[in-house]
Design an enzyme around this catalytic site. Structure first.
Site, PDB file in Angstrom:
ATOM      1  CG  HIS A 124      -1.710   1.374   1.350  1.00 56.02           C
ATOM      2  ND1 HIS A 124      -3.175   1.444   0.979  1.00 56.02           N
ATOM      3  CD2 HIS A 124      -1.339   2.234   2.012  1.00 56.02           C
ATOM      4  CE1 HIS A 124      -3.402   2.540   1.689  1.00 56.02           C
ATOM      5  NE2 HIS A 124      -2.294   3.365   1.818  1.00 56.02           N
ATOM      6  CD  GLU A 125       1.737   3.524   3.812  1.00 60.00           C
ATOM      7  OE1 GLU A 125       2.226   4.646   3.183  1.00 60.00           O
ATOM      8  OE2 GLU A 125       0.889   3.401   4.506  1.00 60.00           O
ATOM      9  CG  HIS A 128       0.652   6.067  -0.802  1.00 59.61           C
ATOM     10  ND1 HIS A 128      -0.498   6.392  -1.422  1.00 59.61           N
ATOM     11  CD2 HIS A 128       0.213   5.881   0.592  1.00 59.61           C
ATOM     12  CE1 HIS A 128      -1.595   6.436  -0.794  1.00 59.61           C
ATOM     13  NE2 HIS A 128      -1.358   5.713   0.491  1.00 59.61           N
ATOM     14  CG  HIS A 134      -5.545   7.307   0.301  1.00 60.21           C
ATOM     15  ND1 HIS A 134      -5.185   8.175   0.958  1.00 60.21           N
ATOM     16  CD2 HIS A 134      -5.046   6.146   0.867  1.00 60.21           C
ATOM     17  CE1 HIS A 134      -4.109   7.809   1.888  1.00 60.21           C
ATOM     18  NE2 HIS A 134      -4.209   6.323   1.669  1.00 60.21           N
TER      19      HIS A 134
END
Length: 230
Positions: A124-125, A128, A134
Site C-alpha cells: 500500500h505504501e 504511494h 488514495h
C-alpha cells in the site's frame, strides 16, 4: 476504545507525507513517475532487523511481480547507488507513511513503524511511493461512497478530500477492491462508519493484494501497456 490503525499516523490523509502544491489520485505531472520505473531505496541503518528487512524486500518483489507484463518488470525497487539523484529512505517511525512519486521538493521517505511490517501494508505504501494517492480521492468518488463527516475526527476532515484538476484516473473505473482504498472506519471519532459504499455488497479497505485495477493503473502509469490494456 478504538483499534489503532498505523495508516492514521498523522501525516496528510494519515499516511501521506505532503509537499507543497500537489494533489491527485495518480500524480498527474510526468515528473512524478520514477525514471524508467526504477525506485532506488536506502534502508536507514539500524532501524530494522534482518527479519523485518526481509519482509520489506519481499513486499517489493511481490509488487514488482504483480505488475510485470509477460515476465518483464514494469517497476523495480533496488538499493540506491552513488549516482542516484532521487531515492526513497525507508525508516522506522510513527505509523506507516510515504511520500508520493519522484518529483518532490522535500525529502522522499517511507516510514514503517509499529504494526506496519506486513506485505499488504507495505505494498500500500509502495503504491504511494510510485505516485498514487488514495482511491477515494478520485473526482467521481461521490458516485460510489458517502463520507460521513459527522463521524470524522475533528480537524481531520482533509483526510477525505476529493481532487479534480491535477488528478489522473488513467481512464480506469472506481475500485472498491483497491489496495489504496480506505476502510469504513478510518479516522472515526466515535466508532461509527466514516466511509460508506453505495454498493451494499462492496467491501473496502483490504490490505492483502493489489486489485486487478491497481495492477492496470501501475502498468498504464509507467507505460508498460497502452491505453487498450495491451
Amino acid at each position: 476504545m478504538f483499534r489503532y490503525n498505523p495508516e492514521e499516523a498523522g501525516a496528510f490523509e494519515g499516511d501521506i507525507i505532503l509537499p507543497p502544491r500537489t494533489r491527485g489520485v495518480g500524480e498527474k505531472v510526468k515528473a512524478a513517475r520514477w525514471t524508467n520505473g526504477i525506485v532506488p531505496y536506502m534502508m536507514k541503518p539500524g532501524d530494522f532487523n534482518a527479519g523485518q528487512e526481509a519482509v520489506i524486500v519481499q513486499a517489493m518483489r511481490r509488487l514488482e511481480q504483480s505488475v510485470a507484463v509477460n515476465s518483464k518488470l514494469c517497476v523495480q525497487f533496488r538499493p540506491k547507488i552513488v549516482t542516484d539523484k532521487h531515492f526513497i529512505t525507508i525508516k522506522d517511525g510513527a505509523g506507516c507513511t510515504s511520500s508520493v512519486g519522484q518529483n518532490w521538493h522535500s525529502v522522499k521517505e517511507l516510514t514503517l513503524g509499529s504494526g506496519c511490517i506486513h506485505e499488504g501494508t507495505i505494498m500500500h505504501e509502495l503504491l504511494h511511493t510510485l505516485g498514487f494517492w488514495h482511491e477515494q480521492s478520485r473526482p467521481d468518488r461521490d458516485n460510489y461512497v458517502t463520507v460521513q463527516y459527522a463521524n470524522v475526527q475533528k480537524g481531520l476532515e482533509h483526510a477525505f478530500n476529493k481532487y479534480t484538476t491535477t488528478v489522473d484516473t488513467l481512464g480506469t473505473p472506481y475500485d472498491y477492491q483497491s489496495l489504496l482504498h480506505y476502510g469504513t472506519d478510518y479516522f472515526t471519532s466515535n466508532g461509527k462508519p466514516t466511509l460508506v459504499p453505495k454498493d451494499p455488497l462492496a467491501v473496502i479497505g483490504q490490505r492483502n493484494n493489489l486489485s486487478s485495477i491497481d495492477i492496470q493503473e501501475v502498468r498504464l502509469y509507467y507505460q508498460c501497456i497502452g491505453s487498450s490494456g495491451k
